[in-house]
Design an enzyme around this catalytic site. Structure first.
Site, mmCIF file in Angstrom:
data_model
loop_
_atom_site.group_PDB
_atom_site.id
_atom_site.type_symbol
_atom_site.label_atom_id
_atom_site.label_comp_id
_atom_site.label_asym_id
_atom_site.label_seq_id
_atom_site.Cartn_x
_atom_site.Cartn_y
_atom_site.Cartn_z
ATOM 1 N N GLU A 56 4.316 -3.571 12.410
ATOM 2 C CA GLU A 56 3.117 -2.739 12.322
ATOM 3 C C GLU A 56 2.087 -3.584 11.592
ATOM 4 O O GLU A 56 2.262 -3.914 10.428
ATOM 5 C CB GLU A 56 3.438 -1.437 11.585
ATOM 6 C CG GLU A 56 2.363 -0.387 11.755
ATOM 7 C CD GLU A 56 1.232 -0.578 10.753
ATOM 8 O OE1 GLU A 56 0.160 -1.081 11.178
ATOM 9 O OE2 GLU A 56 1.406 -0.257 9.586
ATOM 10 N N ASN A 94 0.794 -1.224 0.000
ATOM 11 C CA ASN A 94 0.000 0.000 0.000
ATOM 12 C C ASN A 94 0.833 1.285 0.000
ATOM 13 O O ASN A 94 0.357 2.323 -0.443
ATOM 14 C CB ASN A 94 -0.990 0.005 1.170
ATOM 15 C CG ASN A 94 -0.314 -0.160 2.511
ATOM 16 O OD1 ASN A 94 0.587 -0.974 2.675
ATOM 17 N ND2 ASN A 94 -0.762 0.606 3.497
ATOM 18 N N CYS A 132 -3.294 1.465 6.817
ATOM 19 C CA CYS A 132 -3.367 0.996 8.208
ATOM 20 C C CYS A 132 -3.945 2.049 9.147
ATOM 21 O O CYS A 132 -4.486 1.708 10.206
ATOM 22 C CB CYS A 132 -1.989 0.563 8.684
ATOM 23 S SG CYS A 132 -0.722 1.853 8.567
#
Length: 478
Positions: free
Chosen positions: A252, A156, A286
């Site tokens: 993450e 992403n 995210c």
């Protein structure tokens, strides 16, 4: 522009190498073939690690001024070719050209911050005479690089999230092996090109392309790897933790980010920020806004304005400057999102707008009345879908915001400082944005979450701490 299929090579130990096996890189917008990259083998990965062992020694011996020079030269190269970088980001991924241009600009900043922080890897003197009997001892500690870092990066943010691992790794004197997402490897290879141009010594940086099932376990398990820096999904993160063994891990793992809108908020700002936060990069973010808790007294007004703004969103050709949102990364991902929305509707959720799929495109979608037993209410959607909930007050909003297994970032819109501070203290997240959506970040801040959102912190200064260890030095004086 890409005129023909060239067949890219991967960077292993300073050498650009190909492979008989290849991976096709396709544009998710129309599934057209962009280019190919090598499908690395087990032997390729083992060779990569062997080269990195020597690279770690080279990197550790590089003086700080040389690290600074190289990182800044790489940033200069990207800045000189930023349109090329933005085009590739947009072409191989989901981002519109405007979103890709912002990512390229952020990558340049990430590298420049890395160069600055290289000069700030400091230690401290230690007063050993605080302990009786140690009056004749003096000393200090300093930080040293840990060796080889494995970076596993997502699709992403295919350039800047790689830079967030490569920049601090080089700044701190480590070697690094990057395994980029299989669907978006071209941006990572372009970053490697910038460092090659900048004169980074061979073997310090490798970018190896391939399927995770073929090369991923070797990279994770190998004892020469001293740290794994991973950005990606929860299941993959949990799998890495089980396999990694005794090494440092920074992760993450996404979120299910909440935003709270109280009755004293600037509604126009809250709507605009939350719409952008929900649908940036087709919701594959995210930090993306997934749940919005709106105080009941303003719920109807907010909902109407939010739907109106959502329906103005222009979905279409990624390369057009008029487009607000492009496709998801694959049609498979769009189908996954479609099924999540359908499950919620079948269980009683109300579709306010959107809910339409066309190939890899999925329209910006707003739901309300979503039952708590829906996957979409508890898990990360990673798509252009946002859920609206009315709440009585701040206390209920905080309770519901915390009632998930994730905790990356949150946002709250209010003009009341006391309520803002209450949210700061009680929201179980790694970061909270006041009068902004959860989707806000600068590259210098500590970035990471709690609960299942991850381990450790990124952000250059904080990544440098993770990528170095303190060594204590004590002199006993006669």
């Amino acid at each position: 522009m890409i005129d023909q299929i060239r067949g890219q090579k991967m960077l292993i130990g300073g050498k650009w190498v190909g492979s008989d096996e290849i991976i096709e890189v396709r544009d998710p917008q129309d599934n057209s073939l962009i280019d190919t990259v090598p499908a690395a083998s087990t032997e390729d990965m083992l060779q990569c690690i062997e080269e990195a062992k020597e690279g770690a020694k080279i990197a550790a011996s590089m003086p700080v001024h040389e690290r600074i020079r190289i990182i800044n030269a790489a940033a200069d190269y990207i800045e000189e070719n930023k349109e090329k970088y933005a085009f590739i980001i947009s072409k191989e991924g989901s981002k519109t050209i405007r979103e890709a241009q912002k990512e390229a600009a952020r990558c340049i900043q990430t590298l420049r911050i890395s160069a600055e922080e290289a000069r700030r890897i400091n230690g401290e003197t230690i007063p050993f005479d605080q302990m009786p009997g140690s009056e004749n001892r003096v000393g200090y500690y300093y930080r040293f690089p840990i060796g080889i870092i494995a970076a596993i990066t997502p699709f992403n943010d295919p350039l800047n999230l790689v830079a967030h691992k490569v920049g601090p790794a080089i700044a701190s004197g480590n070697a690094i092996i990057v395994k980029p997402a299989t669907v978006t490897p071209l941006s990572a290879l372009l970053l490697a090109e910038a460092f090659s141009y900048a004169g980074l010594p061979p073997k310090v940086l490798s970018v190896i392309t391939g399927h995770g099932r073929e090369i991923g376990d070797i990279l994770v398990i190998h004892p020469a790897i001293r740290m794994i820096s991973f950005t990606g999904g929860l299941k993959a993160g949990e799998d890495i933790v089980r396999k990694a063994g005794l090494k440092k891990i920074s992760m993450e793992l996404g979120s299910n980010s909440p935003v709270i809108v109280l009755e004293d908020a600037d509604l126009e700002d809250a709507v605009e920020s939350s719409v952008s936060g929900a649908f940036w990069a087709a919701g594959q973010n995210c930090l993306g806004v997934q749940r919005i808790y709106i105080q009941e007294s303003i719920y109807e007004t907010f909902q109407k304005a939010f739907i109106s703004r959502t329906e103005q969103y222009c979905v279409g050709d990624k390369q057009s400057n008029l487009t607000d949102m492009g496709p998801l990364i694959t049609e498979k991902e769009a189908i996954r999102v479609e099924k999540l929305v359908q499950e919620a509707i079948e269980k009683g959720a109300l579709l306010l707008t959107g809910g339409q799929r066309n190939g890899a495109f999925y329209s910006p979608t707003v739901l309300t009345n979503v039952p708590e037993n829906c996957k979409i209410a508890k898990e990360e959607i990673f798509g252009p879908v946002v859920l609206l909930y009315p709440v009585a007050d701040l206390e209920e909003a905080i309770e519901k915001s915390n009632n998930v297994d994730y905790g990356l970032q949150a946002g709250i819109f209010t003009k009341n400082l006391e309520k803002a501070h209450k949210a700061i203290a009680q929201l179980d997240v790694g970061g909270i944005m006041i009068n902004d959506s959860s989707d806000y970040r600068i590259d210098a801040m500590p970035f990471g979450g709690v609960k299942k959102s991850g381990l450790g912190r990124e952000g250059i200064k904080f990544a440098l701490q993770e990528m170095t260890e303190p060594k204590v030095v004590c002199f006993k004086l006669n």
